[in-house]
Scaffold this motif. Structure first.
Motif, PDB file in Angstrom:
ATOM      1  N   ASN A 183      -2.324  15.677   2.088  1.00 26.11           N
ATOM      2  CA  ASN A 183      -0.649  16.141   1.400  1.00 26.11           C
ATOM      3  C   ASN A 183      -0.438  16.392   3.201  1.00 26.11           C
ATOM      4  N   VAL A 184      -0.683  17.362   3.831  1.00 35.25           N
ATOM      5  CA  VAL A 184      -0.302  17.905   5.499  1.00 35.25           C
ATOM      6  C   VAL A 184       0.199  16.772   5.943  1.00 35.25           C
ATOM      7  N   LEU A 185      -1.030  15.371   5.476  1.00 34.79           N
ATOM      8  CA  LEU A 185      -1.042  14.318   6.637  1.00 34.79           C
ATOM      9  C   LEU A 185       0.273  13.249   6.473  1.00 34.79           C
ATOM     10  N   ASP A 186       0.823  13.351   5.201  1.00 32.82           N
ATOM     11  CA  ASP A 186       1.237  13.318   4.518  1.00 32.82           C
ATOM     12  C   ASP A 186       2.777  13.585   5.458  1.00 32.82           C
ATOM     13  N   ARG A 228       1.452   6.211   6.296  1.00 32.70           N
ATOM     14  CA  ARG A 228       1.555   7.097   5.506  1.00 32.70           C
ATOM     15  C   ARG A 228       0.912   6.204   4.121  1.00 32.70           C
ATOM     16  N   GLU A 229       1.886   5.409   3.984  1.00 38.12           N
ATOM     17  CA  GLU A 229       1.880   4.655   2.667  1.00 38.12           C
ATOM     18  C   GLU A 229       0.079   4.036   2.228  1.00 38.12           C
ATOM     19  N   VAL A 230      -1.031   4.535   2.978  1.00 37.72           N
ATOM     20  CA  VAL A 230      -1.757   4.285   2.634  1.00 37.72           C
ATOM     21  C   VAL A 230      -2.991   5.555   1.995  1.00 37.72           C
ATOM     22  N   LEU A 231      -2.048   6.861   2.167  1.00 38.82           N
ATOM     23  CA  LEU A 231      -2.345   7.905   1.533  1.00 38.82           C
ATOM     24  C   LEU A 231      -1.572   8.001   0.793  1.00 38.82           C
ATOM     25  N   PRO A 232      -2.997   8.139  -0.803  1.00 33.49           N
ATOM     26  CA  PRO A 232      -2.459   9.034  -1.978  1.00 33.49           C
ATOM     27  C   PRO A 232      -1.688   9.851  -2.030  1.00 33.49           C
ATOM     28  N   ALA A 233      -1.404  10.998  -0.910  1.00 38.18           N
ATOM     29  CA  ALA A 233      -0.579  11.562  -1.228  1.00 38.18           C
ATOM     30  C   ALA A 233       0.760  11.019  -1.177  1.00 38.18           C
ATOM     31  N   HIS A 234       1.621  10.523  -0.919  1.00 36.51           N
ATOM     32  CA  HIS A 234       2.118   9.890  -0.444  1.00 36.51           C
ATOM     33  C   HIS A 234       3.433   9.165  -1.578  1.00 36.51           C
ATOM     34  N   TRP A 235       2.073   9.061  -2.786  1.00 39.78           N
ATOM     35  CA  TRP A 235       2.958   8.406  -3.634  1.00 39.78           C
ATOM     36  C   TRP A 235       2.771   9.048  -4.701  1.00 39.78           C
ATOM     37  N   GLN A 236       2.019  10.818  -4.946  1.00 40.95           N
ATOM     38  CA  GLN A 236       2.083  11.423  -5.948  1.00 40.95           C
ATOM     39  C   GLN A 236       3.108  11.617  -6.982  1.00 40.95           C
TER      40      GLN A 236
END
Length: 293
Positions: A228-231, A240-248
């Motif tokens: 979440n912090v990285l997003d 950021r689009e490869v981070l799951p948090a980006h789409w939560q």
């Protein structure tokens, strides 16, 4: 230190009559064991209590739509109807609260058995390692799904009593009929469950790596928070689009006049991909691990 436990073949020639590896540790038995755990009851109580806490907060502080404000968001429509209140319960909990039961149910699976020194006895029963992991994973996923359903279900019931049964008022304007709003909330719940599979995979993998349940649970929650912090670091740009948090919170697209699937499909594909890799790592690690507890 006790000698490592190595799994015997699934169906040895001298196996006891009637022994079937696939019938060991039935899902019903594992589900009942997990259901009786104190942490399961505590999590159920917390998720059930949250909607009532919000109702009391709105009663004390006033309905959100009664306050002055500029841009309308989901919180501003929380008291418009029971459907709006259920959606708000998901909105305030999806970022962290729902992460906890998912991490708990998956991180406390194998690690707790090792911590209690009962894991080697399960394998000596004999329960094949793959069967043991599949049983525990299936039950953990089932309990996680139940947690995702419990919160909005209680929110819908409590909100309908407190604010009335009616259409779903959309933050962007307009509304959806009550019958259609139930389908939309169902889509939201399904997406939230899929988005939490990454946390489930992290916790389950860590549970096969450590004998400390809190380490597996805490590690999964911590890594989720780091995501979440990285997003939030906008300098990462498209990475950021490869981070799951980006789409939560892509499920917000389900609460639009015209249902938009693009963001949810991207988010679900990212989460499921990470989860499958992590589950595979868990099975690979456990199949080669020396069980000494």
């Amino acid at each position: 230190m006790s000698a490592p436990v190595h799994e015997a073949p699934a169906a040895p020639a001298d196996a006891a009559p009637g022994y079937r590896a696939g019938r060991t540790l039935p899902l019903r038995v594992e589900a009942v064991r997990q259901l009786k755990r104190r942490r399961t009851l505590v999590m159920a109580a917390i998720l059930t209590a949250l909607p009532f806490v919000l109702i009391v907060a709105f009663a004390i502080g006033g309905s959100p739509d009664e306050r002055e404000g500029g841009r309308i968001n989901l919180m501003d429509t929380a008291t418009a109807s029971g459907a709006n209140f259920a959606a708000t319960c998901l909105f305030v909990s999806a970022g962290f609260l729902l992460v906890v039961p998912v991490a708990l149910f998956h991180g406390d699976t194998v690690a707790s058995e090792a911590n209690w020194s009962s894991l080697r006895y399960l394998l000596a029963a004999p329960v094949p390692r793959t069967r043991l992991l599949w049983s525990k994973l299936a039950v953990a996923l089932g309990f996680s799904a139940a947690a995702m359903v419990l919160l909005p279900l209680v929110g819908l019931a409590a909100g309908s009593v407190a604010y009335g049964w009616g259409p779903l008022k959309l933050p962007t304007g307009g509304s959806l009929p009550a019958a259609d709003s139930l389908a939309r909330i169902g889509i939201v719940v399904a997406f939230v469950f899929l988005s939490q599979l990454v946390t489930a995979g992290l916790a389950f993998w860590l549970s096969t790596k450590t004998d400390a349940p809190l380490g597996a649970v805490g590690g999964a929650v911590g890594l989720t928070i780091i995501g979440n912090v990285l997003d939030a670091v906008t300098a990462l740009g498209a990475w950021r689009e490869v981070l799951p948090a980006h789409w939560q919170f892509a499920w917000i697209d389900a609460l639009q006049p015209d249902l938009e699937w693009t963001g949810m499909l991207k988010g679900a594909s990212v989460s499921v991909t990470y989860a499958l890799v992590l589950f595979a790592l868990a099975f690979r690690n456990f199949s080669r691990k020396d069980i000494v507890s």
